[in-house]
Structures are given as C-alpha cells and as structure tokens.
Scaffold this motif. Sequence first.
Motif, PDB file in Angstrom:
ATOM      1  N   GLU A 215       2.682  11.695  -0.147  1.00  0.00           N
ATOM      2  CA  GLU A 215       2.411  13.101   0.206  1.00  0.00           C
ATOM      3  C   GLU A 215       3.085  13.973  -0.853  1.00  0.00           C
ATOM      4  O   GLU A 215       4.284  13.875  -1.069  1.00  0.00           O
ATOM      5  CB  GLU A 215       2.982  13.421   1.581  1.00  0.00           C
TER       6      GLU A 215
ATOM      7  N   THR B   8       0.849  -1.194   0.000  1.00  0.00           N
ATOM      8  CA  THR B   8       0.000   0.000   0.000  1.00  0.00           C
ATOM      9  C   THR B   8       0.883   1.241   0.000  1.00  0.00           C
ATOM     10  O   THR B   8       1.990   1.221   0.556  1.00  0.00           O
ATOM     11  CB  THR B   8      -0.894   0.024   1.243  1.00  0.00           C
ATOM     12  N   VAL B   9       0.388   2.285  -0.617  1.00  0.00           N
ATOM     13  CA  VAL B   9       1.168   3.519  -0.695  1.00  0.00           C
ATOM     14  C   VAL B   9       0.271   4.738  -0.490  1.00  0.00           C
ATOM     15  O   VAL B   9      -0.848   4.793  -0.999  1.00  0.00           O
ATOM     16  CB  VAL B   9       1.901   3.616  -2.060  1.00  0.00           C
ATOM     17  N   GLY B  10       0.790   5.685   0.267  1.00  0.00           N
ATOM     18  CA  GLY B  10       0.156   6.997   0.396  1.00  0.00           C
ATOM     19  C   GLY B  10       1.227   8.041   0.136  1.00  0.00           C
ATOM     20  O   GLY B  10       2.095   8.254   0.962  1.00  0.00           O
TER      21      GLY B  10
ATOM     22  N   ASN C 116       4.791   6.783   1.593  1.00  0.00           N
ATOM     23  CA  ASN C 116       4.476   5.917   2.735  1.00  0.00           C
ATOM     24  C   ASN C 116       4.124   4.548   2.198  1.00  0.00           C
ATOM     25  O   ASN C 116       3.242   4.424   1.344  1.00  0.00           O
ATOM     26  CB  ASN C 116       3.307   6.499   3.523  1.00  0.00           C
ATOM     27  N   TRP C 117       4.818   3.520   2.706  1.00  0.00           N
ATOM     28  CA  TRP C 117       4.709   2.188   2.101  1.00  0.00           C
ATOM     29  C   TRP C 117       4.500   1.121   3.175  1.00  0.00           C
ATOM     30  O   TRP C 117       5.156   1.161   4.214  1.00  0.00           O
ATOM     31  CB  TRP C 117       6.007   1.927   1.336  1.00  0.00           C
ATOM     32  N   SER C 118       3.596   0.230   2.919  1.00  0.00           N
ATOM     33  CA  SER C 118       3.420  -0.885   3.841  1.00  0.00           C
ATOM     34  C   SER C 118       2.970  -2.132   3.082  1.00  0.00           C
ATOM     35  O   SER C 118       2.769  -2.087   1.865  1.00  0.00           O
ATOM     36  CB  SER C 118       2.428  -0.528   4.938  1.00  0.00           C
TER      37      SER C 118
ATOM     38  N   ARG D 164       9.652  11.430  15.823  1.00  0.00           N
ATOM     39  CA  ARG D 164       9.912  11.034  14.446  1.00  0.00           C
ATOM     40  C   ARG D 164      11.145  11.754  13.930  1.00  0.00           C
ATOM     41  O   ARG D 164      11.283  12.951  14.101  1.00  0.00           O
ATOM     42  CB  ARG D 164       8.738  11.422  13.578  1.00  0.00           C
TER      43      ARG D 164
ATOM     44  N   ASN E  15      -2.428  -5.124   8.278  1.00  0.00           N
ATOM     45  CA  ASN E  15      -1.148  -4.485   7.978  1.00  0.00           C
ATOM     46  C   ASN E  15      -0.009  -5.323   8.550  1.00  0.00           C
ATOM     47  O   ASN E  15       0.110  -5.480   9.764  1.00  0.00           O
ATOM     48  CB  ASN E  15      -1.151  -3.072   8.580  1.00  0.00           C
TER      49      ASN E  15
ATOM     50  N   ASN F 111       3.624   1.882  11.677  1.00  0.00           N
ATOM     51  CA  ASN F 111       3.053   0.724  10.981  1.00  0.00           C
ATOM     52  C   ASN F 111       3.312   0.782   9.481  1.00  0.00           C
ATOM     53  O   ASN F 111       2.645   0.134   8.688  1.00  0.00           O
ATOM     54  CB  ASN F 111       1.553   0.596  11.257  1.00  0.00           C
ATOM     55  N   LYS F 112       4.269   1.609   9.098  1.00  0.00           N
ATOM     56  CA  LYS F 112       4.616   1.756   7.679  1.00  0.00           C
ATOM     57  C   LYS F 112       5.998   2.394   7.608  1.00  0.00           C
ATOM     58  O   LYS F 112       6.491   2.916   8.612  1.00  0.00           O
ATOM     59  CB  LYS F 112       3.607   2.669   6.987  1.00  0.00           C
TER      60      LYS F 112
ATOM     61  N   PRO G  87      -3.068  12.061   0.137  1.00  0.00           N
ATOM     62  CA  PRO G  87      -4.258  11.229   0.030  1.00  0.00           C
ATOM     63  C   PRO G  87      -4.246  10.156   1.108  1.00  0.00           C
ATOM     64  O   PRO G  87      -3.217   9.917   1.730  1.00  0.00           O
ATOM     65  CB  PRO G  87      -4.069  10.574  -1.340  1.00  0.00           C
ATOM     66  N   ILE G  88      -5.379   9.499   1.294  1.00  0.00           N
ATOM     67  CA  ILE G  88      -5.390   8.301   2.129  1.00  0.00           C
ATOM     68  C   ILE G  88      -4.777   7.176   1.285  1.00  0.00           C
ATOM     69  O   ILE G  88      -5.030   7.096   0.084  1.00  0.00           O
ATOM     70  CB  ILE G  88      -6.825   7.936   2.540  1.00  0.00           C
ATOM     71  N   PHE G  89      -3.986   6.338   1.951  1.00  0.00           N
ATOM     72  CA  PHE G  89      -3.247   5.323   1.187  1.00  0.00           C
ATOM     73  C   PHE G  89      -4.176   4.304   0.518  1.00  0.00           C
ATOM     74  O   PHE G  89      -5.310   4.095   0.946  1.00  0.00           O
ATOM     75  CB  PHE G  89      -2.261   4.595   2.104  1.00  0.00           C
TER      76      PHE G  89
HETATM   77  P1  ADP Z   1       2.560  12.515   8.404  1.00  0.00           P
HETATM   78  O1  ADP Z   1       3.730  11.863   7.751  1.00  0.00           O
HETATM   79  O2  ADP Z   1       2.289  13.862   7.804  1.00  0.00           O
HETATM   80  O3  ADP Z   1       2.615  12.544   9.872  1.00  0.00           O
HETATM   81  P2  ADP Z   1       0.381  10.425   8.385  1.00  0.00           P
HETATM   82  O4  ADP Z   1       1.001   9.559   9.381  1.00  0.00           O
HETATM   83  O5  ADP Z   1      -1.008  10.890   8.642  1.00  0.00           O
HETATM   84  O6  ADP Z   1       1.237  11.711   7.995  1.00  0.00           O
HETATM   85  O7  ADP Z   1       0.357   9.653   7.002  1.00  0.00           O
HETATM   86  C1  ADP Z   1       0.950  10.121   5.877  1.00  0.00           C
HETATM   87  C2  ADP Z   1       0.538   9.262   4.722  1.00  0.00           C
HETATM   88  O8  ADP Z   1       0.762   7.898   5.029  1.00  0.00           O
HETATM   89  C3  ADP Z   1      -0.937   9.368   4.327  1.00  0.00           C
HETATM   90  O9  ADP Z   1      -1.018   9.477   2.949  1.00  0.00           O
HETATM   91  C4  ADP Z   1      -1.482   8.056   4.821  1.00  0.00           C
HETATM   92  O10 ADP Z   1      -2.622   7.651   4.101  1.00  0.00           O
HETATM   93  C5  ADP Z   1      -0.310   7.147   4.568  1.00  0.00           C
HETATM   94  N1  ADP Z   1      -0.417   5.860   5.265  1.00  0.00           N
HETATM   95  C6  ADP Z   1      -0.936   5.594   6.473  1.00  0.00           C
HETATM   96  N2  ADP Z   1      -0.937   4.264   6.700  1.00  0.00           N
HETATM   97  C7  ADP Z   1      -0.391   3.665   5.604  1.00  0.00           C
HETATM   98  C8  ADP Z   1      -0.135   2.318   5.215  1.00  0.00           C
HETATM   99  N3  ADP Z   1      -0.435   1.288   5.995  1.00  0.00           N
HETATM  100  N4  ADP Z   1       0.411   2.104   4.010  1.00  0.00           N
HETATM  101  C9  ADP Z   1       0.720   3.126   3.195  1.00  0.00           C
HETATM  102  N5  ADP Z   1       0.508   4.402   3.509  1.00  0.00           N
HETATM  103  C10 ADP Z   1      -0.048   4.686   4.689  1.00  0.00           C
END
Ligand code: ADP
Length: 698
Positions: A194, A190-192, A323-325, A434, A333, A445-446, A275-277
């Motif tokens: 930014e 999965t990928v989200g 963001n990759w998981s 972080r 997950n 978790n990613k 976006p949401i991943f």
């Molecule tokens: P930030 O890095 O700004 O703190 P978040 O933790 O909210 O942001 O998440 C950033 C991105 O990671 C979002 O696009 C979110 O959808 C994505 N994300 C969250 N969980 C997963 C996952 N399991 N796999 C891939 N992407 C994820």
Amino acid sequence: MSKNISEIFGSMVFSDVVMKEKLPKDVYKSLHKTIGNGSDLDITVANMVAIAMKDWAIEKGATHYTHWFQPMTGITAEKHDSFISPQSDGRVIMEFSGKELIKGEPDASSFPSGGLRATFEARGYTAWDPTSYAFVKDGVLCIPTAFCSYSGEALDKKTPLLHSMETINEQALRILRLFGNTAAKRVITTVGPEQEYFLIDKKFYDQRKDLIFTGRTLFGATAPKGQELEDHYFGAIKPRVSAFMKELNEELWALGILAKTEHNEVAPAQHELAPIFTTTNIAVDHNQLTMEIMKNVAARHGLVCLLHEKPFEGVNGSGKHNNWSISTDSGINLLEPGKSPHENSQFLLFLAAVIKAVDEYQDLMRISVASAGNDHRLGANEAPPAIVSMFLGDELEAILGSIENGTEYSGTEAATMEIGVHVLPNFIKDTTDRNRTSPFAFTGNKFEFRMLGSAQSVSGSNVVLNTIVAEELEQFADILEKAEDFNAELNKLISETIKNHKRIIFNGDGYSEEWQAEAERRGLLNLKTTVDALPHFVDEKNVRLFTKHKIFSAAEMHSRYEILMEAYIKIVNIEALTMVDMAKKDFIPAVSRYVGSLSATAASVLGISSRVPCLAELSLIEKLSGLNDETYSEVTALEEALKGAESCGEDTLKLGIYYKDVVLPIMDRLRSAVDRMEENTSAAAWPVPVYGEILFEI
Ligand code: ADP
Ligand code: MG
C-alpha cells in the motif's frame, strides 16, 4: 470518454497471453518452462522470443528498447537503444536479437557499488529476468533485468530478491511434502504494497528549494489547521486529484498493474494507492513503476507527487504497508488458517517459523526499512516504533498459549487437532481489532509489515522476510524429516518455538512509552535511527544467514552497508547545505527587509509625535531582530559543523554518527528559529509559500 478497462488492462505488457499468441508452440513451451522452474534458455529460443517481442513492441509504438534494472539508488535505471539497423542500401530495418534480449552492458561506473567494482572494471551487465514480463512505456520496450558486475556480484535490488524467492521455495516445499502435499510444484511469496504519497501544486513546489533539492520541507511553521479534525481521511476526493487518479489508474492498468483502491489519507494532501497482491518479484517491479508513473502523471496535471517519508512537520508522513504471505503455485495461501485440524497444524508450523524468524532477525527487519527519510517517522507516534514486534490478535495468541502449556483451548469453535491439543478448526478472521500500532501484524491470512518508508524500494524488506522464514523452515524440515513420530515431534517443535520466541509477540499499544520499557525488559532491540541500525547488517549471524542461503556474499553485504550509510550521510549533508542556502539567501534577507520597513514606519510615527503608540512595530522589531541573530548564529554553527565532518575522514560509520549527533541537532535548532520568524513576519514579506497554502490549496 471512459475506456473499456478490460481492454486497457495489460495492453502494454508482453504477457503470457501475448506470448502464447505470438510465439510458435515449442518456443512458448520452452520459455514457459524457464519462467516456471528457472531452467536455462536456449539462444535459438531467445532469438525467436526477441523477434516476437520486437514486432509486438513496434505495434505498440516502440522505437527503442532498454534493459530496465534496479540499482542500489533505490530507483530504476534505463538506457535506451533504438531497434534501427542500417542496411547497405542506406535504409534501416528494425532489429532485435536474442543476445540483446538476454544480456546488456550498460556503462555502469556511476552507480553505487560500495567499493565492489573497481573503476578499471567499471562495466556491469544486465541479465533478462523472464519471470517479470516485458512492457512498453513511453515508446520504449522495457525488459526487466538483474544487474551484476563482471565478477558476478549483484549490484542491484532484484538479484538477491530472486535468490530469496528460490530459497523459500525450496524450504517450504520440504515442509509441504512432510504434510503429504505432493501436488504443489512451487511455493512463492506474495506481496501487496500500500503506497502513501502527497500531491501538491507545482507552483508552490517550484518556489521552495528544500522541496526541489530534498523532497521535503526543511522549514515551515505549522498551519492553523492540520489533521486534527480528521476530515481528510477517506474524505471526498478533490476534482484535480480525482483527475490525476483516473489517469494514473489507466496508465497502471495498461502496464498490468492491479491498482485497486485509492483514498485520501490522514494528512491534508495525502493519499494512498493499493494494488491487488501478486508474486513478490513482480510486486516489487510494479511498485517501482507505480512510484515513477505517479510522478509523471502528477506533472501532467500541474502537480508534484511527493514520495518522501516526511514532507511536512506536524502532520503524518508517508509509509508503505508491505502485505506479505506464502502461497503455492496453485494459489493456496499457506498463512491461511485451515478448515481441518490437519491444515491447521501446517498453518501453525508456518506461523511458528515466522515468529522465530522475526525474533531472531529483528535487526534485519529494522535495517531493511532504515533510511534518513524514514527516521522522521518511526517512533514518532504516527508510525510503528523502531522496535520490531509482532501482533497476532487475542484469539491466535490464546491458541498459541494453550499449545505452549499443553492445556485445552476453549475458544468458540474448538476441536481436536492432530498435534494433540485443542484448537479451532474454523479460524474466525478478526478484522475488527486490528492493531494499527504494530510493526508486523497478522491480518487473518497475511502479515502486514508497516515500517517501510514511502520512498523505499520494497525489495529489501522482502529479501529479508523470504530469507529469514526460509532459514527457519529449513531448520524445521531438518528436524521433522528425521522424526519417528511426526505428530509428537511437530507438537514439540511448535510449543518449544512459542516458548522460546514469544517475547516478540505484543498485542498492546506500540506507540506507548510503557512498551519502550517493556520491550527493553524483554530484551528486544530498539535501534532508534538508521545509524544505530545499519552496522548490524554485517553482524556475524547475519553474514552467516545470507551467505548460507546464497543471497549475498560477505563482500556484497559489506558493500551494501557502505552504500546505505553513504546514502544517509549524503542526504543529511544535502539537507544541511540547502538549509544554509535558504537561511542566508531567503530568510535572513527577507526578515531583515521586513524589520527595515517596520523600523521606517516606527521612526516616522515617532517622528510625528511620541504620543502615537507604535508598540506593535517596536515589539516585532525587537523579536525579529533577535530571531534573525539566532538564525544567523545557527547557520554559522551549521556551516562549521559541516566543515568539521572532515575530521571523520573516510570512515562511514564515524561520519554517520557525526551527522546524526552533531549536524542534525543544529538543523533542528536552525529550523526552529526560522519557523518562529515565519510566525511573526507578514505573509507578503515571507519569501516562500507556507504550509497553509501548500497543504490546502490544490
Ligand atoms: P487494509 O490493510 O487497508 O485493510 P486489505 O486487507 O484489503 O487492506 O489488503 C491490503 C493489501 O494486502 C492489498 O494490497 C491486498 O492485495 C494485499 N493482500 C491481500 N491478501 C494478500 C496475500 N495473501 N499476500 C499478500 N498481500 C495480500
Ligand atoms: Mg494497511
């Protein structure tokens, strides 16, 4: 007027819900099977799907269809065909067949192929990717497709990604079965992503050839104010930008893109959208669409969206956090530390695979983010260094330490693990510390891969991540499937992996100079520029990896290397030519005129009386004349250097090195001379808009 978001969302997508509604039950079922497990699609089924898709698209205002694909240019390509089909009575009907849905034949001779496609064989074909939904955009039904040559070589960024998804699915399932999971049918990544970008007023953009031709400013003295007050980050969004974001969100939602968060970024005029991943393949398509739609919506607001990695010197550039998981088809997950010791040992095995993968294939991760634009960011104290390392956080590192040494872990909620050491069953997600300077950070978790450039397709990085982790999972599965004592073997495997690969883990400040030295001591790679990185793509170990997993053939890898190096050379060449043009046609004449008017003033003042002081004019005349000469001589040097490139012949590596070592330094010197002229020239006399206007007037 605010529209109902749940009504807008996905309204332009031929989604699963729409398919279910529009297709006969058995057709839907067999299409679903194809999407779910990649089985072949029958032509009669394809015909039924095509008709339903066409009727639905026409309802949405479509008149044309296109096979939407992702050639090696990094942007998407489309060629529109209308649905009309002439009838014998002179009328037309709207037609679309299964054949047209499944396969297309764009004339593809002008897409980069790195020598793969001889011109006599210029045709390529596009093949429907049913795992990514079709959609309607600007009156066109867009069908996501893969793009190949007739002899079967991939000419795009989607084909290898789909193969890499398959590979990691296969290997991760083997691991899950070892842990007794028989329920999971598929494993996906999965990928989200930014996405960062700049928004500027079009009236400024139109006056700067550097922005028009190269997407970044090649000249420009820093404004009195930059980002030092940190007042832009998460600041209130200006009305014009807010109107842009609102419209952008609505367009993205209509296409089923899960645009979620938006905010101002660090630099003035810089923003971010996340976006949401979702499934990696879809996330890549969606990111390509997002970039395209950002540009289109900006244009409607009299704005220009800059996706370049470094549009302005002196303030932060733009990147993309990938963001990759890894997840099962039911949404579990696999990089989420579990609640039970059993789940935790599985988590630790996946984690060990990622650690080993990143250490062994640092070069591939670095290469996947290499571009002329991104060279301006990496290692410039605004983005991670060019050295690949990973951040796990103190707690996780302590756990790994105790596994490696066979000692007891005495963390807050330690409990016995199946693999015989003590580890916490309830991993506390540490979101407070972080590490923002790490290229590849575990965030609970990613993993967040932070080296990507804002303009790049995220496909390449995910092809690498999927494949390298699949390779390690395969090695682990090979060992564990033969194990007589599973837990003992598992324990050994995890602790040995940590021992052998812990050099890649770094929790400190990635921006610091000490890290450069420390990384060298650890034997980590430091591939500073694109030209340093790219040749490693075709290193033997990397060819072995990709051919073994059928992601690329050796010929495809060589072609990709050529394409990427050529792109670098072409970009730097265009930038250099643009600099020559602007210096000769804009800056030198402007300064010369300004010096002329200062001289006229000084002459007339001195003509009245030698007692009237005109030190300001005289000093400026001297300073600017000197700088104009310096500019002229750097322009001449740059022109000479560009001519000198011919001596490299067709050898792309030689050319790349030449542009990096010979051309770029002259470009820097030319810029410096012009920027000092800007600082000393009247605003009225300066021929192009300056940073203060572009960055702050919106
Ligand atoms: P930030 O890095 O700004 O703190 P978040 O933790 O909210 O942001 O998440 C950033 C991105 O990671 C979002 O696009 C979110 O959808 C994505 N994300 C969250 N969980 C997963 C996952 N399991 N796999 C891939 N992407 C994820
Ligand atoms: Mg982030």
